[in-house]
Design an enzyme around this catalytic site. Structure first.
Site, short mmCIF file in Angstrom:
data_model
loop_
_atom_site.label_atom_id
_atom_site.label_comp_id
_atom_site.label_asym_id
_atom_site.label_seq_id
_atom_site.Cartn_x
_atom_site.Cartn_y
_atom_site.Cartn_z
N ASP A 107 -4.36 11.01 -9.42
CA ASP A 107 -3.85 10.01 -8.49
C ASP A 107 -3.21 10.68 -7.27
O ASP A 107 -3.32 11.89 -7.08
CB ASP A 107 -2.84 9.12 -9.23
CG ASP A 107 -2.63 7.76 -8.60
OD1 ASP A 107 -3.35 7.42 -7.64
OD2 ASP A 107 -1.74 7.02 -9.07
N HIS A 224 3.35 -0.60 -3.93
CA HIS A 224 3.53 -0.14 -5.31
C HIS A 224 4.69 -0.87 -5.95
O HIS A 224 5.66 -1.23 -5.29
CB HIS A 224 3.82 1.37 -5.32
CG HIS A 224 2.62 2.22 -5.04
ND1 HIS A 224 2.64 3.27 -4.16
CD2 HIS A 224 1.36 2.17 -5.54
CE1 HIS A 224 1.45 3.85 -4.12
NE2 HIS A 224 0.66 3.20 -4.95
N HIS A 264 -4.91 -0.12 -4.17
CA HIS A 264 -3.69 0.48 -4.69
C HIS A 264 -2.59 -0.57 -4.74
O HIS A 264 -2.64 -1.58 -4.04
CB HIS A 264 -3.23 1.64 -3.80
CG HIS A 264 -3.99 2.90 -4.04
ND1 HIS A 264 -3.43 4.15 -3.89
CD2 HIS A 264 -5.27 3.12 -4.43
CE1 HIS A 264 -4.32 5.08 -4.17
NE2 HIS A 264 -5.45 4.48 -4.49
#
Length: 358
Positions: A107, A224, A264
């Protein structure tokens, strides 16, 4: 996957391309699950096997260091390199038992973490020299905080190195908000979260001249972590505009999707947002935060339910001389976390239309 000629186990090079291209054409995406231990690897493989789906397992820099052991120094990325390599070897050894195609990925690798990527590529090149395949299937380089020209130039250099040993390379342009693995973008300007089509074409033009084995994590408002509904403004339709722009530039017909996109910051997104993004060429969706929570809940619920059996080795509500080993054995309570994590991955496989593709 018989029609693609894919064998069970870890995929490389052209087979990764065939798998991701098939996903893009058929309108599904593969979850990319951040794994930090043999337990989370097993939970992921089990869910994919039972759902008849391919799967991507990935290690982050911090997750890889954890895999090697928190007591190991990581001052020169040695723990992250060793942990990623160890995880890759472990996955390679057991993946065929699950009878599904598997992609091993690393990642986010920011500029300051490039020694980690270099170390993994060293392992890939050594493995390739001996076996004819890389150790990993793919890696990610994330220079989204750099200026576009530097991002493209450095990514191109790494793509040349990766392509030489049949590795896929994922890159990022446009910042993903929030915080993950020590990289904090919670205070960035919102405009930085949305990539422009001209940037996508500049990347595509340069990288496609080197290899077709690459994908782009483009910013379309991604963040995120998990936030309250309404706090994240995703615009997956921008990916469709990017595809149209690139297709026109390279002379492909309307409706074609030349770019492999990656989603993402997938945790907490709606099913409709996933569906839209996948329809515009997203073939990989990263999931981490939701799965961390899912893994915890199995342990939490088992411990709270059995707390009176977990206070001493001997003695419980059934009797003062009754042993409790069947409750505190790690194979019991760790397994409960695997079950709840697998259940959440199964849900994602359904949401991304990957279930039943094998």
């Amino acid at each position: 996957m018989d029609k693609l000629g894919l064998k069970p186990g870890v995929q490389y090079g052209e087979d990764v391309y065939k798998l991701l291209n098939y996903a893009k054409e058929q309108g599904f995406a593969l979850p990319a699950v951040n794994v930090t231990s043999s337990s989370t690897i097993v939970a992921t493989l089990e869910a994919a096997r039972d759902s008849k789906s391919p799967i991507i397992l990935q290690t982050s820099n911090g997750g890889a260091a954890f895999f090697a052991g928190k007591g190991v120094s990581n001052s020169n990325q040695e723990a992250s390199i060793a942990g990623s390599v160890a995880a890759a070897h472990f996955i390679r050894s057991i993946a065929p038992l699950y009878n599904i195609p598997v992609i091993i990925h690393s990642d986010h690798c920011a500029k300051k973490l490039l020694p980690w990527l270099d170390g993994m590529l060293d392992a890939d090149e050594a493995f390739f020299k001996e076996h004819g395949t890389p150790l990993f299937s793919s890696h990610m380089i994330d220079l989204s905080e750099e200026d576009l020209a530097s991002n493209i130039e450095t990514t191109a250099k790494y793509l040349k190195r990766s392509a030489a040993v049949n590795l896929w390379l994922e890159m990022e342009v446009g910042i993903t908000g929030g915080e993950e693995d020590g990289v904090n973008n919670e205070d960035v300007d919102n405009n930085s979260l949305y990539t422009q089509p001209e940037d996508i074409f500049a990347i595509y033009e340069k990288l496609s001249s080197i290899s077709k084995l690459f994908s782009i994590a483009a910013g379309f408002g991604n963040v995120h972590g998990v936030y309250k509904p309404g706090n994240v403004k995703l615009r997956p339709e921008l990916l469709g505009k990017h595809q149209e722009y690139v297709a026109e530039k390279i002379g492909q017909g309307k409706g074609s999707k030349p770019v492999f996109f990656v989603f993402h910051g997938g945790s907490g997104s709606s099913k409709d947002e996933f569906k839209q993004a996948i329809s515009f060429g997203v073939c990989k969706v990263n999931l981490d935060t939701d799965l961390q929570w899912a893994y915890l809940t199995g342990h939490r619920d088992f411990i709270t339910k059995n707390i009176e059996y977990l206070k001493t080795q001997v003695g419980n509500p059934e009797g003062a001389d009754k042993p409790n080993k069947k409750k505190y054995d790690p194979r019991v309570w760790v397994r409960e976390g695997e079950k709840t994590m697998s259940a959440r991955i199964t849900e994602a496989l359904e949401d991304f239309h990957a279930a039943g593709q094998l």
